[in-house]
Structures are given as C-alpha cells and as structure tokens.
Design a protein around this motif. Sequence first.
Motif: not given
Length: 240
Positions: A119, A123, A145-152, A155
């Motif tokens: 997953e 990114y 930053e926005e991709d980092y926030k996609r994951f719990d 991760t």
Amino acid sequence: LIKKWGEYRKAGGQRPVPTDLFSSVELVQDPEGELVESTRSPGENNVGVLAWRCTMATPEYPEGRDVVLIANDVTFQAGSFGVAEDIVFQKASEYARARGLPRIHIACNSGARVGLAEELKAYVKAKWTDSEDPSKGFDFLYLEEEDYKRFDEGTVVAEEATVDGRKVFAIESIIGEGLKSTAGGIGVENLQGSGLIAGETSRAYNEVFTLSYVTGRSVGIGAYLNRLGQRVIQMVNGPM
C-alpha cells in the motif's frame, strides 16, 4: 502401488490385490487452530502448505499403512513459507510424531516469505542528492505530508524534513502495521516460523521416518528442511 502388487503377484504371491490401494483425508485447521480430518475441494486452501493422512495398501501391509504427507502449494504465493504455513507444517509434523507415522514432505517452494508493504509503494519518493543526476544517489526516502496522513500510526516511522521548501516525512522504517499486505508477517515473523519448523523437523528425525521428495526448486528454509530429514529424493529439475 500398482507396480508393487504386480511384482508381488508375478513372484507367486497369493494375497488378493485390495480394491482400495490408496486413500487419503486432508488435515485442516479447525477454528481453534488444531488439525482435524476434513474433506474439501481442491483450491479451497488459503494457506500455502497442505497436509494429508494417507493410507496405502502394500503387499507387506495389505490392510493398509498410514503416512502423513505435507506439501507446499507452489500456486499460493510462490510456495513461500509465512506464519500460517509454518503453523500448518509444524502441526502436521507433530501429528505424525504423536502417532508414530512416517512423515513425507513434497517440497517445491521459495523459502521464507519476505514481502512488501504494497500500500505504501505508490507514495514513497526519493530526495535525490542531485535532482539533475539521479546516478549520484539519494539522501533519504520520504512521504509527502498528505500521503503520510493517509496511513494509521504504526505504519511508518518518520521524522519531519524539508524538500524544496515543502514539509515532508523522511522514512526511518516501515512497520506496515495494520496493512492488508503485511497480515501474517512479511519478514521477522516468518523467519521465526522457519526456526519453529526446523526444530520440529529435527525432533521428527529422532522419532519417525522423515523423507523429502523435491519436485521443484526448494529455497532457504525449504531446502534446509530437506537436509534435516533422513532421506531426500531429488528430481533433476528440483534444485535446492
């Protein structure tokens, strides 16, 4: 078996050939994780190791003799050993030991499973040392930053950094916790399982007859299991 009985009758043996020379029942994990006898259609397994209790009627044992057959399913994740596979292998071998049955391993595998956090792959970006010349290497891998926030949380382990004036998160390690692609382990967990089944095979060596029939390439822990057994039959196109 047919050949053995033919040779027996040709040599003057008087015993009649049994109608059922071979039968088998699959050993499948129940909800509690224990192996139980079961019947299911081919292809219904969700684990890359399968096991059967087989009964063979031979001239020496016309009433039938049991063996435990353990096999890699090379069509399931290339026959690799993950945690689930290690558990089935260990329990099937333990089943054979507890009943004093020969343990046969049909080996065709790709060793311990070393996977990826799929997953994240789309990114991950690189901070090139020289953006005009990637051959000079990179300083670090990062997530926007926005991709980092996609994951719990859990991760990825990362710390804030800057790339072209933007805040990004430089990756220190990828844990992959909670991702579908990492369920069941992708690295250390699988290597721990390799130790489990190597130890189990060593115990089986001392207690029952152990044989590996190498039908295809056998790698890493798969090859080691073969070497730990008492006998190995290796096909020409089955490298270890």
